[in-house]
Design an enzyme around this catalytic site. Structure first.
Site, mmCIF file in Angstrom:
data_model
loop_
_atom_site.group_PDB
_atom_site.id
_atom_site.type_symbol
_atom_site.label_atom_id
_atom_site.label_comp_id
_atom_site.label_asym_id
_atom_site.label_seq_id
_atom_site.Cartn_x
_atom_site.Cartn_y
_atom_site.Cartn_z
ATOM 1 C CE1 TYR A 27 1.495 -24.768 -50.249
ATOM 2 C CE2 TYR A 27 0.649 -24.099 -48.110
ATOM 3 C CZ TYR A 27 0.543 -24.119 -49.481
ATOM 4 O OH TYR A 27 -0.505 -23.481 -50.091
ATOM 5 C CB ILE A 87 -2.669 -24.154 -41.454
ATOM 6 C CG1 ILE A 87 -1.284 -24.194 -40.783
ATOM 7 C CG2 ILE A 87 -3.594 -23.164 -40.743
ATOM 8 C CD1 ILE A 87 -0.532 -22.877 -40.822
ATOM 9 C CG HIS A 89 -6.739 -29.536 -50.010
ATOM 10 N ND1 HIS A 89 -6.533 -30.570 -50.905
ATOM 11 C CD2 HIS A 89 -5.517 -29.046 -49.726
ATOM 12 C CE1 HIS A 89 -5.245 -30.688 -51.150
ATOM 13 N NE2 HIS A 89 -4.602 -29.769 -50.437
#
Length: 182
Positions: A27, A84, A90
């Protein structure tokens, strides 16, 4: 704590080949690439063979390892990714659930190293992923190698106490008395 020293146990040695699956979520591609570089270097230093698969995100890493653990013959697994903190909850869900999934796999016998970074910002991730810095990818690979070594050590041992099936007990008793058994 700045300046704290950390102990790292010596790299395990293996008398049989070691096959490790690296499951990475790219990602944050630059972070993932650095972590993979560190993991590969550690595995190669131990003489281990590796395969790499990519999954979309950190939540898919435990599922991919669980599938491989059920359906393939890998000795161990290295989980690599980066989460991060953002503006929503989330982050907490991804951190907690990916960690929980990996912990449950470990408790079920998967030899794995958790290299999923959970950080506040990009700078923290870069420092931890750098193979010449904190090298968390290499650390995750080392953890997997240590668990593989323990698994092989304990898996090869047989204990002289505990439950034995009745047929085995009868055979052992007959051999002790000098009576031939079938």
């Amino acid at each position: 704590m700045a300046g704290a020293s950390h102990y790292t146990p010596p790299r395990p040695e293996f008398d049989k080949p070691v096959k490790v699956l690296i499951v990475v979520s790219p990602y944050y591609k630059d972070i993932a690439d650095n972590m993979v570089e560190g993991a590969i270097a550690e595995l190669e230093a131990a003489g281990a063979w590796h395969e790499i698969v990519e999954v979309p995100g950190a939540l898919e890493i435990p599922a991919a390892i669980a599938t491989a653990h059920r359906m393939s013959n890998f000795d161990g697994y290295v989980a690599l990714g980066c989460v991060i903190r953002g503006e929503t909850t989330h982050y907490d869900t991804v951190c907690n659930d990916s960690s929980r999934g990996l912990t449950l796999l470990g408790l079920q016998g998967a030899c794995l190293g958790n290299g999923i970074l959970t950080v506040e910002n990009q700078e923290q991730a870069e420092v931890r992923a750098d193979p010449k810095g904190q090298n968390k990818g290499g650390g995750a690979a080392a953890a997997a190698l240590h668990l593989i070594a323990l698994s092989r050590k304990w898996g090869a041992q047989t204990k002289g106490v505990g439950f034995k099936p009745a047929a085995e007990e009868i055979k052992l008793a007959g051999e002790a008395e000098g009576t031939p058994t079938a």
